[in-house]
Design an enzyme around this catalytic site. Structure first.
Site, PDB file in Angstrom:
ATOM      1  N   PHE A   1      49.333  37.320  -0.771  1.00 39.08           N
ATOM      2  CA  PHE A   1      48.384  36.597   0.078  1.00 39.08           C
ATOM      3  C   PHE A   1      47.400  35.856  -0.824  1.00 39.08           C
ATOM      4  CE2 PHE A   1      44.327  36.394   2.428  1.00 39.08           C
ATOM      5  CZ  PHE A   1      44.755  35.727   3.580  1.00 39.08           C
ATOM      6  N   GLY A   2      47.351  34.531  -0.675  1.00 36.25           N
ATOM      7  CA  GLY A   2      46.399  33.708  -1.427  1.00 36.25           C
ATOM      8  C   GLY A   2      45.294  33.229  -0.520  1.00 36.25           C
ATOM      9  N   TYR A   3      44.043  33.281  -1.002  1.00 30.38           N
ATOM     10  CA  TYR A   3      42.901  32.879  -0.169  1.00 30.38           C
ATOM     11  C   TYR A   3      41.981  31.908  -0.885  1.00 30.38           C
ATOM     12  CZ  TYR A   3      40.722  36.231  -3.252  1.00 30.38           C
ATOM     13  OH  TYR A   3      40.296  36.880  -4.391  1.00 30.38           O
ATOM     14  N   GLY A   4      42.267  31.632  -2.169  1.00 30.44           N
ATOM     15  CA  GLY A   4      41.440  30.714  -2.958  1.00 30.44           C
ATOM     16  C   GLY A   4      42.333  29.619  -3.521  1.00 30.44           C
ATOM     17  N   SER A   5      42.303  29.450  -4.828  1.00 34.64           N
ATOM     18  CA  SER A   5      43.122  28.395  -5.439  1.00 34.64           C
ATOM     19  C   SER A   5      44.609  28.631  -5.226  1.00 34.64           C
ATOM     20  CB  SER A   5      42.819  28.282  -6.932  1.00 34.64           C
ATOM     21  OG  SER A   5      43.175  29.471  -7.597  1.00 34.64           O
TER      22      SER A   5
ATOM     23  N   GLU B   1      44.874  35.375 -13.207  1.00 33.78           N
ATOM     24  CA  GLU B   1      43.739  35.999 -12.496  1.00 33.78           C
ATOM     25  C   GLU B   1      43.069  37.080 -13.353  1.00 33.78           C
ATOM     26  OE1 GLU B   1      42.838  34.788  -9.503  1.00 33.78           O
ATOM     27  OE2 GLU B   1      44.545  33.423  -9.405  1.00 33.78           O
TER      28      GLU B   1
HETATM   29  C1  SIN Z   1      43.482  33.581  -4.673  1.00 35.74           C
HETATM   30  O1  SIN Z   1      43.449  32.364  -4.547  1.00 35.74           O
HETATM   31  O2  SIN Z   1      44.236  34.273  -3.944  1.00 35.74           O
HETATM   32  C2  SIN Z   1      42.657  34.300  -5.718  1.00 35.74           C
HETATM   33  C3  SIN Z   1      41.401  33.625  -6.100  1.00 35.74           C
HETATM   34  C4  SIN Z   1      41.584  32.319  -6.836  1.00 35.74           C
HETATM   35  O3  SIN Z   1      42.374  32.255  -7.794  1.00 35.74           O
HETATM   36  O4  SIN Z   1      40.921  31.330  -6.483  1.00 35.74           O
END
Ligand code: SIN
Length: 176
Positions: A9-13, A88
């Site tokens: 699950f990705g929530y940012g980049s 990360e």
């Molecule tokens: C993500 O996107 O899931 C982790 C946070 C990021 O790398 O911005």
């Protein structure tokens, strides 16, 4: 979905710059967390002398976060997570959570969360201070402004009305 599938699950980049191969992707929701620009970035969106600010998740009852779930087959997963553990590496840990896939079922997924108190934790800064840092910071992956604006655009497409992200977007756009 076969039993060998692994979800991230990705929530940012990770929403707008996955940088890995996957079998499929689906919009999804993670409940019980809120997104917060409380993580210092000295390797992607800033430098050690001027760390940017990037998102992590904080536990919050009643909150939810929209994102993209990526499915890998078992053969892809190991190499993908080695690369993502590196990407990360600034304070994030891979955790197991339960997500809700849009138009689908619950799924077990991994998510990268930087916990409170990690070495890059910027703590509870005011939005105006976060926006001021974002306006100045640049790193090897690009400007911190680009990170914020691309995330805000991606969240609009996903229907996530994240007040923290959109307040920062408004502050940054007003100052430019
Ligand atoms: C993500 O996107 O899931 C982790 C946070 C990021 O790398 O911005």
């Amino acid at each position: 979905m076969d039993e060998q599938s692994v979800w991230l699950f990705g929530y940012g980049s990770v929403i707008y710059r996955p940088s890995f191969e996957f079998v499929e992707s689906r919009p999804a929701t993670l409940r019980g967390f809120a997104r917060r620009f409380s993580q210092r970035s000295d390797d992607h969106r800033g430098t050690p002398s001027l760390p940017g600010r990037v998102v992590t998740l904080v536990a919050r009852e009643g909150a939810s976060v929209r994102g993209i779930a990526y499915r890998f087959d078992a053969a892809q997963a190991e190499a993908t997570f080695v690369a993502l553990d590196h990407r990360e590496r600034a304070g994030y840990e891979r955790s197991a959570v339960e997500i809700e896939l849009d138009h689908g079922a619950l799924a077990s997924a991994y998510v990268y969360i930087a916990p409170r108190g990690n070495a890059w934790d910027a703590g509870d800064e005011r939005d105006e201070d976060i926006a001021a840092t974002i306006l100045r910071a640049h790193g090897p992956s690009g400007s911190n402004v680009e990170y914020l604006l691309r995330l805000a655009d991606a969240l609009r497409s996903l229907g996530d009305r994240d007040p923290h992200v959109f307040a920062l977007e408004a502050a940054v756009l007003a100052a430019r």
